[in-house]
Design an enzyme around this catalytic site. Sequence first.
Site, PDB file in Angstrom:
ATOM      1  N   GLU A 163       0.848  -1.189   0.000  1.00  0.00           N
ATOM      2  CA  GLU A 163       0.000   0.000   0.000  1.00  0.00           C
ATOM      3  C   GLU A 163       0.885   1.241   0.000  1.00  0.00           C
ATOM      4  O   GLU A 163       1.770   1.376   0.850  1.00  0.00           O
ATOM      5  CB  GLU A 163      -0.906   0.052   1.235  1.00  0.00           C
ATOM      6  CG  GLU A 163      -2.001  -0.975   1.253  1.00  0.00           C
ATOM      7  CD  GLU A 163      -2.989  -0.751   2.399  1.00  0.00           C
ATOM      8  OE1 GLU A 163      -4.140  -1.180   2.268  1.00  0.00           O
ATOM      9  OE2 GLU A 163      -2.603  -0.148   3.428  1.00  0.00           O
ATOM     10  N   CYS A 164       0.652   2.157  -0.933  1.00  0.00           N
ATOM     11  CA  CYS A 164       1.330   3.442  -1.003  1.00  0.00           C
ATOM     12  C   CYS A 164       2.854   3.261  -0.952  1.00  0.00           C
ATOM     13  O   CYS A 164       3.449   2.790  -1.912  1.00  0.00           O
ATOM     14  CB  CYS A 164       0.811   4.378   0.085  1.00  0.00           C
ATOM     15  SG  CYS A 164       1.192   6.120  -0.215  1.00  0.00           S
ATOM     16  N   GLY A 165       3.503   3.567   0.149  1.00  0.00           N
ATOM     17  CA  GLY A 165       4.939   3.390   0.223  1.00  0.00           C
ATOM     18  C   GLY A 165       5.362   1.954  -0.006  1.00  0.00           C
ATOM     19  O   GLY A 165       6.400   1.693  -0.624  1.00  0.00           O
ATOM     20  N   THR A 206      -1.350  -0.931  -4.390  1.00  0.00           N
ATOM     21  CA  THR A 206      -2.233   0.216  -4.571  1.00  0.00           C
ATOM     22  C   THR A 206      -1.590   1.447  -3.961  1.00  0.00           C
ATOM     23  O   THR A 206      -0.807   1.346  -3.015  1.00  0.00           O
ATOM     24  CB  THR A 206      -3.599   0.010  -3.887  1.00  0.00           C
ATOM     25  OG1 THR A 206      -3.412  -0.022  -2.453  1.00  0.00           O
ATOM     26  CG2 THR A 206      -4.260  -1.275  -4.324  1.00  0.00           C
TER      27      THR A 206
END
Length: 442
Positions: free
Chosen positions: A328-330, A428
């Site tokens: 997720e993200c990072g 994501t």
Amino acid sequence: MTDWPPGLLISAPASGTGKTTVMLGLLRALAEDGLEVQPFKSGPDYIDPAFHRAASGRASFNLDTWAMDGALLDAVAARADGADLCIGEGSMGLYDGVATEGLSGFGSSAETAARMGWPVVLVLDVGGQAQSAAATALGFASYRPDLPFAGVILNRVASPRHERLTRLGMERAGLPVLGVLPRRGDLTLPERHLGLIQAVEHPDLETAIAGYASFLRAHVDLGAIRDAAGGGAAHGARDLPPPPARRIALAQDAAFSFTYPHILDAWRAAGAEILPFSPLADEAPAPDADLVWLPGGYPELHAGTIAAAQRFLIGLRRHAETRPVHGECGGYMALGEALIDKEGTRHAMAGLLGLVTSYEKRKFHLGYRRAVLEVPMPGLGAGAALRGHEFHYSTILEQPDAPLARVANADGEPVPETGSRRGTVTGTFFHLISTEGAWRAS
């Protein structure tokens, strides 16, 4: 049926008025008085809950009326079991939400307070005004007549005369003054581009929180705060979402620090085993894990260390040969081909996805996301509609893999950050908060 403890919502007319320091000081001061205080955060902010936990000794959870339906809101609120008092911290201004209604509302702090029955304590920065501050407070108190309003805490008061004049205005408006905080320049928390630094990075968080508590104790009527609490109605027990696997290797360090607390609480409550490991310490995920989950955080600040962490990278790649990995993200950025830091240095990442991101070319991404999965991801089937939140400054230079989902903002407008999938690996840019309807197994 479960009785929720009574509570309050700490809010403000806008961001930057001091509500976080008020929140932390209240949590610690009330805990010092022997109360079990359950903190919550209204909205999707993922940094404040760790500060809340440090101040109160209890895990803090997000309540989000855009991303959560009534059943999930109830399930998260039930985390207050055993507490004497709930205190929620608002986000932005009290009535600020998004343009399009979500699962239960527009995502405003006022909606959270109304649903929980929590009276609002308005933290009001009165710098540069006196009696006029009462007009602002009165507007907030009367804007939504069904919303219980406890009173105001006056912040950044310059002098005894300033306090007297401001109190006169509040008395005329019929608004209780619950505290008066003198102006002090040292009552701020360190910040970076995503807002506050992480709690684990604060140079002396315990000293800071103890100082906030002493300051609040000296200038706020804690008895009146406790007496103003409301809500606490009985609600039926609800289930939190099921875990995506039985044994989950979870990256946890300063680079990979954030998954919404109710998600992790749900996994543990359902019997999943969380196996933490630190990529920054060059630790590989547990070899017998069913799933590796890389949360968001600040990989751009540690890109060189991640690129050099060969035990971590080799273990991650080996896991991905046969079992799922999700970021997720990072965490998504770390699964990609490369990350370019703000100085323009290119760092090789895991290479499990083709994603290349850059902080040299900054682009602000902020907002709720609704995603409909094109294919399964861990714990969720194709076609599932997810709700989440995105907040970062990275720019996508390459995103060559097949999209994971059709992703839109809160107004239904498509966004290019579709996530990616390649073999067993998915990622994501948004942080998962909930699904629409029942959680669907993959």
